[in-house]
Design a protein around this motif. Sequence first.
Motif, PDB file in Angstrom:
ATOM      1  N   PRO A  55      10.532  63.248 -88.681  1.00 39.39           N
ATOM      2  CA  PRO A  55      11.361  63.006 -89.869  1.00 39.39           C
ATOM      3  C   PRO A  55      11.313  64.222 -90.790  1.00 39.39           C
ATOM      4  N   ARG A  56      12.341  64.389 -91.596  1.00 43.29           N
ATOM      5  CA  ARG A  56      12.341  65.498 -92.549  1.00 43.29           C
ATOM      6  C   ARG A  56      11.243  65.264 -93.586  1.00 43.29           C
ATOM      7  N   LYS A  57      10.393  66.262 -93.771  1.00 39.41           N
ATOM      8  CA  LYS A  57       9.252  66.076 -94.644  1.00 39.41           C
ATOM      9  C   LYS A  57       9.613  66.439 -96.081  1.00 39.41           C
ATOM     10  N   LEU A  95      14.863  77.244 -83.855  1.00 40.66           N
ATOM     11  CA  LEU A  95      14.335  76.002 -84.438  1.00 40.66           C
ATOM     12  C   LEU A  95      14.949  75.833 -85.811  1.00 40.66           C
ATOM     13  N   ASP A  96      15.064  74.589 -86.255  1.00 35.55           N
ATOM     14  CA  ASP A  96      15.452  74.350 -87.641  1.00 35.55           C
ATOM     15  C   ASP A  96      14.257  74.678 -88.529  1.00 35.55           C
ATOM     16  N   GLY A  97      14.559  74.957 -89.800  1.00 38.30           N
ATOM     17  CA  GLY A  97      13.491  75.359 -90.705  1.00 38.30           C
ATOM     18  C   GLY A  97      12.860  74.201 -91.445  1.00 38.30           C
ATOM     19  N   ASP A  98      13.156  72.964 -91.035  1.00 42.11           N
ATOM     20  CA  ASP A  98      12.723  71.830 -91.846  1.00 42.11           C
ATOM     21  C   ASP A  98      11.574  71.041 -91.215  1.00 42.11           C
ATOM     22  N   LEU A  99      10.948  71.610 -90.177  1.00 47.60           N
ATOM     23  CA  LEU A  99       9.810  70.977 -89.500  1.00 47.60           C
ATOM     24  C   LEU A  99      10.203  69.755 -88.676  1.00 47.60           C
ATOM     25  N   GLN A 100      11.524  69.529 -88.501  1.00 52.90           N
ATOM     26  CA  GLN A 100      11.924  68.386 -87.668  1.00 52.90           C
ATOM     27  C   GLN A 100      11.739  68.720 -86.187  1.00 52.90           C
ATOM     28  N   ASP A 101      11.872  70.006 -85.860  1.00 55.48           N
ATOM     29  CA  ASP A 101      11.677  70.435 -84.464  1.00 55.48           C
ATOM     30  C   ASP A 101      10.228  70.861 -84.260  1.00 55.48           C
TER      31      ASP A 101
HETATM   32 MG    MG Z   1      17.030  68.675 -90.094  1.00 60.21          MG
END
Ligand code: MG
Length: 315
Positions: free
Chosen positions: A205-207, A99-105
């Motif tokens: 969306p990127r938070k 998973l990406d670390g940016d909460l987009q997934d």
């Molecule tokens: Mg991202």
Amino acid sequence: MVDKKQINVSFVIPVYNEEESLEELLDKIKKVADEHFNKYEIIVVDDGSTDNTWNVLKKLKRELYPNILKIYRFRRNFGKAAALSLGFKKTNYDFVATLDGDLQDDPEEIPSMIDIILEKDYDLVSGWKKVRHDPISKTLPSKIFNFVVSIVSGIRLHDFNCGLKVYRKEVVKEIKIYGELHRYIPVLAHWSGFKVTEKVVKHHPRKYGRSKYGFSRFIHGFLDLLTVIFLHKYIKKPLHLFGTIGVLFLIIGGIIDAYFLGVWLLTRTLRVRPLMLLGIFSIIVGIQFISLGLLGELITITNREEEYKIKEYEE
Ligand code: MG
Ligand code: UDP
């Protein structure tokens, strides 16, 4: 439905300056994993962050996830592929989710992705961000990119570069990624003989923070496509690529200069003409390409590796 309660999962998360997202992300993963899986581990690779990411990770490990969380930190920013590659090396369980670390997934997608692997005997399920929450400057080039890659690679996916993917362990232990080749994991897996499919996933969306890639990603992406094709098709036989180009040039040059030879034999006069120079030029370039291919052969002969991948064996 397969009983996922017997399943053990390694989560792998590459992060570069994602200090604000981590706590929430790990909490989401824990909720999903506690409900669905038997055992799990979370492997986070800090790809040389310059913000507080590493301290946040250390704190989370100490206070909330002492046994579950495994954290690694790069000395500098080596890129997402390198971070994934280390994460893959450290995994211990039969299924690996990235998973990406940016909460987009969304980790909630993972159990149903594992279902697909188990029910249809796939090796890799790649997320497809069908509804994307990113600016158009990113989604449009990405559409073109995905289209070209799917044509060239022969594997029909809509979204090669989704951070959310679930693998059988064998895949991550087998494929080698570096540089920016993380975009081509499904292609590399497919060419190695693994069964690859996709599943539509939720995308947020990127938070916090901002995207780590600019427009250069698309140019790099296409150059990497050349690398991937070259590595796949020609690494064992560089002469087939360079030699073919060389032979084409030789033929063009040969025909042109044969014409001039004919003119000279018949008329005994010869004027230097642009076409004649083109003929000579083509012959020289042709010879150069063939020599380049032969040099390539020399290099691969000294670095020969097994070409095939073994799925299972008994000894
Ligand atoms: Mg991202
Ligand atoms: N990332 C990384 N190293 C890098 C760039 C990005 O580990 O050099 C991580 C980043 O922290 C995130 C994931 O890779 O977890 C995807 O990056 P990003 O969200 O910036 O990409 P986008 O969503 O814009 O494609």
